[in-house]
Scaffold this motif. Structure first.
Motif, PDB file in Angstrom:
ATOM      1  N   GLY A 116       0.779  -1.233   0.000  1.00 14.16           N
ATOM      2  CA  GLY A 116       0.000   0.000   0.000  1.00 14.16           C
ATOM      3  C   GLY A 116       0.809   1.280   0.000  1.00 14.16           C
ATOM      4  N   LYS A 117       1.990   1.273  -0.602  1.00 15.10           N
ATOM      5  CA  LYS A 117       2.831   2.467  -0.661  1.00 15.10           C
ATOM      6  C   LYS A 117       2.587   3.230  -1.963  1.00 15.10           C
ATOM      7  CE  LYS A 117       4.851   1.360   3.218  1.00 15.10           C
ATOM      8  NZ  LYS A 117       6.277   1.079   3.303  1.00 15.10           N
ATOM      9  N   LYS A 118       2.920   4.513  -1.962  1.00 11.46           N
ATOM     10  CA  LYS A 118       2.741   5.325  -3.172  1.00 11.46           C
ATOM     11  C   LYS A 118       3.800   5.027  -4.211  1.00 11.46           C
ATOM     12  CE  LYS A 118       0.204   9.269  -1.273  1.00 11.46           C
ATOM     13  NZ  LYS A 118       0.184  10.742  -1.096  1.00 11.46           N
ATOM     14  N   ASN A 119       5.018   4.754  -3.762  1.00 11.68           N
ATOM     15  CA  ASN A 119       6.122   4.488  -4.685  1.00 11.68           C
ATOM     16  C   ASN A 119       6.920   3.288  -4.204  1.00 11.68           C
ATOM     17  OD1 ASN A 119       6.131   7.021  -6.554  1.00 11.68           O
ATOM     18  ND2 ASN A 119       5.970   7.843  -4.492  1.00 11.68           N
ATOM     19  N   VAL A 120       7.292   2.429  -5.123  1.00 10.34           N
ATOM     20  CA  VAL A 120       8.111   1.254  -4.816  1.00 10.34           C
ATOM     21  C   VAL A 120       9.303   1.232  -5.768  1.00 10.34           C
ATOM     22  CG1 VAL A 120       8.211  -1.262  -4.721  1.00 10.34           C
ATOM     23  CG2 VAL A 120       6.131  -0.077  -3.987  1.00 10.34           C
ATOM     24  N   LEU A 121      10.497   1.098  -5.212  1.00 11.30           N
ATOM     25  CA  LEU A 121      11.728   1.067  -5.998  1.00 11.30           C
ATOM     26  C   LEU A 121      12.389  -0.293  -5.846  1.00 11.30           C
ATOM     27  CD1 LEU A 121      14.075   2.437  -7.619  1.00 11.30           C
ATOM     28  CD2 LEU A 121      15.028   3.110  -5.386  1.00 11.30           C
ATOM     29  N   ASN A 122      12.663  -0.946  -6.964  1.00  9.34           N
ATOM     30  CA  ASN A 122      13.383  -2.221  -6.972  1.00  9.34           C
ATOM     31  C   ASN A 122      14.744  -2.030  -7.611  1.00  9.34           C
ATOM     32  OD1 ASN A 122      10.259  -3.348  -7.982  1.00  9.34           O
ATOM     33  ND2 ASN A 122      11.090  -3.915  -6.004  1.00  9.34           N
ATOM     34  N   LEU A 123      15.767  -2.558  -6.983  1.00  8.35           N
ATOM     35  CA  LEU A 123      17.094  -2.552  -7.600  1.00  8.35           C
ATOM     36  C   LEU A 123      17.802  -3.859  -7.285  1.00  8.35           C
ATOM     37  CD1 LEU A 123      19.489  -1.726  -5.270  1.00  8.35           C
ATOM     38  CD2 LEU A 123      18.173   0.371  -5.371  1.00  8.35           C
ATOM     39  N   ASP A 124      18.776  -4.188  -8.107  1.00  8.22           N
ATOM     40  CA  ASP A 124      19.431  -5.486  -8.026  1.00  8.22           C
ATOM     41  C   ASP A 124      20.937  -5.297  -7.867  1.00  8.22           C
ATOM     42  OD1 ASP A 124      19.029  -8.576  -8.749  1.00  8.22           O
ATOM     43  OD2 ASP A 124      20.845  -7.872  -9.754  1.00  8.22           O
ATOM     44  N   LEU A 125      21.532  -6.047  -6.934  1.00  4.18           N
ATOM     45  CA  LEU A 125      22.980  -6.013  -6.748  1.00  4.18           C
ATOM     46  C   LEU A 125      23.631  -6.912  -7.792  1.00  4.18           C
ATOM     47  CD1 LEU A 125      23.207  -6.244  -2.840  1.00  4.18           C
ATOM     48  CD2 LEU A 125      23.312  -4.193  -4.277  1.00  4.18           C
ATOM     49  N   PHE A 253       4.759   3.204  -9.549  1.00  3.26           N
ATOM     50  CA  PHE A 253       3.854   4.156  -8.917  1.00  3.26           C
ATOM     51  C   PHE A 253       2.550   3.481  -8.503  1.00  3.26           C
ATOM     52  CE2 PHE A 253       6.501   6.427 -12.020  1.00  3.26           C
ATOM     53  CZ  PHE A 253       7.149   7.321 -11.175  1.00  3.26           C
ATOM     54  N   LYS A 254       1.811   4.168  -7.654  1.00  2.00           N
ATOM     55  CA  LYS A 254       0.595   3.594  -7.078  1.00  2.00           C
ATOM     56  C   LYS A 254      -0.470   3.311  -8.123  1.00  2.00           C
ATOM     57  CE  LYS A 254      -2.568   4.205  -3.190  1.00  2.00           C
ATOM     58  NZ  LYS A 254      -2.991   5.095  -2.066  1.00  2.00           N
ATOM     59  N   ASP A 255      -0.520   4.098  -9.197  1.00  3.68           N
ATOM     60  CA  ASP A 255      -1.552   3.911 -10.212  1.00  3.68           C
ATOM     61  C   ASP A 255      -1.193   2.815 -11.223  1.00  3.68           C
ATOM     62  OD1 ASP A 255       0.503   5.242 -11.418  1.00  3.68           O
ATOM     63  OD2 ASP A 255      -0.701   6.880 -12.235  1.00  3.68           O
ATOM     64  N   SER A 256      -0.074   2.099 -10.993  1.00  3.99           N
ATOM     65  CA  SER A 256       0.301   0.956 -11.820  1.00  3.99           C
ATOM     66  C   SER A 256       0.534  -0.235 -10.896  1.00  3.99           C
ATOM     67  CB  SER A 256       1.572   1.256 -12.623  1.00  3.99           C
ATOM     68  OG  SER A 256       2.665   1.491 -11.746  1.00  3.99           O
ATOM     69  N   ASN A 266       0.033  -3.757  -4.260  1.00  2.19           N
ATOM     70  CA  ASN A 266      -0.780  -2.543  -4.303  1.00  2.19           C
ATOM     71  C   ASN A 266      -1.755  -2.460  -3.129  1.00  2.19           C
ATOM     72  OD1 ASN A 266       0.090  -3.083  -7.231  1.00  2.19           O
ATOM     73  ND2 ASN A 266      -0.684  -0.986  -7.340  1.00  2.19           N
ATOM     74  N   LYS A 267      -2.659  -3.437  -3.028  1.00  6.32           N
ATOM     75  CA  LYS A 267      -3.655  -3.432  -1.957  1.00  6.32           C
ATOM     76  C   LYS A 267      -3.476  -4.594  -0.996  1.00  6.32           C
ATOM     77  CE  LYS A 267      -7.206  -0.998  -4.620  1.00  6.32           C
ATOM     78  NZ  LYS A 267      -8.604  -1.040  -5.151  1.00  6.32           N
ATOM     79  N   LYS A 268      -3.044  -5.706  -1.513  1.00  2.00           N
ATOM     80  CA  LYS A 268      -2.735  -6.862  -0.681  1.00  2.00           C
ATOM     81  C   LYS A 268      -1.612  -7.646  -1.350  1.00  2.00           C
ATOM     82  CE  LYS A 268      -6.025 -10.117  -2.753  1.00  2.00           C
ATOM     83  NZ  LYS A 268      -7.134 -11.057  -2.473  1.00  2.00           N
ATOM     84  N   VAL A 269      -0.937  -8.464  -0.590  1.00  2.00           N
ATOM     85  CA  VAL A 269       0.115  -9.305  -1.155  1.00  2.00           C
ATOM     86  C   VAL A 269      -0.554 -10.402  -1.980  1.00  2.00           C
ATOM     87  CG1 VAL A 269       2.022 -10.859  -0.644  1.00  2.00           C
ATOM     88  CG2 VAL A 269       1.658  -8.843   0.779  1.00  2.00           C
TER      89      VAL A 269
END
Length: 457
Positions: A116-125, A253-256, A266-269
């Protein structure tokens, strides 16, 4: 507590025989696995390598250890996890940052932090396991304040764990050692995230940040348009000896649709809808034709096997089960078989996914079974039957596959290892009544499968 005892013994150990004793193996086994007369390090001869295709393209090299070395590495992994439990208890901390290859952690526990966050950032080592060379592994166990092992013991541990000077992908102890060494990075990135109103988790080489703010602070993302990571974030990663794989950096972003370790948050796992649709299609193909295809990471297709499909259904169900527990929908234990007035009334308690899973279990255990399936009323009845079958195998040779030079003994009867969930899905419980209902449904259930199965393994 045995965990603390082993932790203290490891800190005090000075020789290979002492380490072998802690690992529960003989000193001769440890020595013969690691060394060979005339060869400085024999451990490299215990591996074979093969490549698997990555989803993003290219290949990943897997270094699979021999059974002997794998057993030793698994014991080392368990020992280090025990030590980690003691260290966390003594320092009054919980494992909330790293979720990959940790006890009581999973991709579900990792994903729920970013729900339920507005922005999610994924990055890979980049080249995660390749970033840990022999010297780094050895040096960690010598210098780390929670271990401070004897240099000789640290050397032996590094010899058990490393292959061609790095932690190999395929070893049971590589993830545990990588998590131990990366803990300092987890702490620094968590502080960076918390100080900027963000959440942080790591699952192996997969790092996720999330925030309820309109956009990420510049310490995390410096330029949203070009997706340039912040200098503070990159500085901490470089300081820890890693680099970021830019091709796998994603801002959602939250709208995607937002994802964390492959799960939608987005709303639940939840699993991706296309993953469920594809799994359902595989199951229906199996039920009707006796076979199905599964896509490879390079886009090609191959014939699937029952174990692969069962793994997918079990995974989907585990995510649904987590959501059911979170919502506290069930005042009673969810998987207790219930009293029914009709033969098929139990199906009304199953959702659409559980109905597919239930039908799959029917197919696996009672239609596509190579040998007759034995259901027992009591929990230990199958143990007694297996024991009797083993003792009487010479009198009833047609009921067993005898032990040979190349194969192990096995009965020509199937005893399903059912748990509370699979019993719930099949409406089987302790006592006679559920079994009576099951057998009364048996013929009608099998009529669903339209054609005779094609034998698949």
């Amino acid at each position: 507590m045995i965990h603390r005892r082993n932790y203290l013994l490891l800190q005090q150990a000075k020789s290979k025989p002492e380490l072998a004793s802690i690992l529960g193996v003989s000193a001769a086994f440890l020595t013969n696995t690691l060394y060979k007369p005339g060869i400085k390090s024999h451990v490299n001869s215990h591996y074979h390598q093969f490549d698997i295709t990555k989803k993003s393209g290219g290949v990943r090299t897997i270094s699979a250890p021999s059974d002997e070395l794998k057993d030793l590495q698994r014991k080392l992994s368990d020992l280090l996890l025990d030590c980690k439990s003691v260290i966390q208890f003594d320092n009054k901390v919980k494992c909330t940052l790293s979720h990959g290859f940790e006890r009581d952690k999973s991709i579900i526990t990792n994903a729920r932090i970013h729900l339920g966050k507005k922005n999610v950032l994924n990055l890979d080592l980049a080249d995660f396991f390749g970033s840990f060379n022999f010297g780094r592994v050895r040096g960690y166990f010598i210098a780390n304040r929670d271990f401070k092992l004897d240099p000789h013991i640290a050397t032996v541990i590094a010899q058990i764990a490393c292959y061609k000077d790095t932690l190999p992908q395929g070893s049971p102890c590589s993830p545990v050692i990588a998590n131990l060494i990366t803990n300092s990075l987890d702490i620094r990135l968590s502080k960076l995230a918390k100080g900027n109103g963000c959440s942080y988790t790591r699952y192996a080489d997969d790092i996720t940040f999330s925030t309820r703010k309109k956009c990420f602070p510049t310490a995390i993302i410096n330029d949203i348009e070009h997706l340039t990571l912040g200098s503070k974030l990159l500085g901490e990663i470089r300081r820890a000896g890693f680099s970021v794989n830019p091709t796998k950096t994603r801002l959602q972003f939250k709208d995607s649709r937002q994802e964390a370790t492959g799960l939608v948050v987005n709303k639940k796992v939840s699993v991706k809808s296309e993953y469920w649709r594809l799994t359902r299609a595989m199951a229906h193909s199996l039920f009707k034709t006796g076979k199905f295809q599964i896509s490879e990471q390079d886009g090609s297709f191959k014939d699937g096997n029952i174990s692969e499909l069962e793994g997918r259904l079990t995974f989907i169900d585990s995510v649904d089960f987590y959501n059911n527990l979170e919502k506290k929908k069930h005042s009673k234990p969810k998987f207790e078989p219930k009293i029914h007035t009709g033969l098929n009334k139990f199906k009304g308690n199953l959702n659409s996914r559980e109905k597919v899973y239930s039908r799959f279990l029917q197919y696996k255990h009672f239609f596509a079974n190579e040998y007759p399936t034995i259901l027992t009323e009591g929990k230990t009845d199958n143990v007694y039957l297996k024991s009797a079958l083993s003792r009487l195998q010479t009198a009833y040779p047609k009921l067993v596959n005898p032990k040979s030079a190349t194969t192990a003994y096995s009965p020509k009867l199937k005893f399903p290892e059912l748990n509370r969930k699979t019993m719930y899905l099949l409406d089987i419980g302790d006592g006679a009544t559920p079994f009576v209902r099951f057998f009364q449904r048996y013929v009608d259930e099998l009529e669903y499968f339209e054609k005779r199965k094609l034998k698949i393994q």
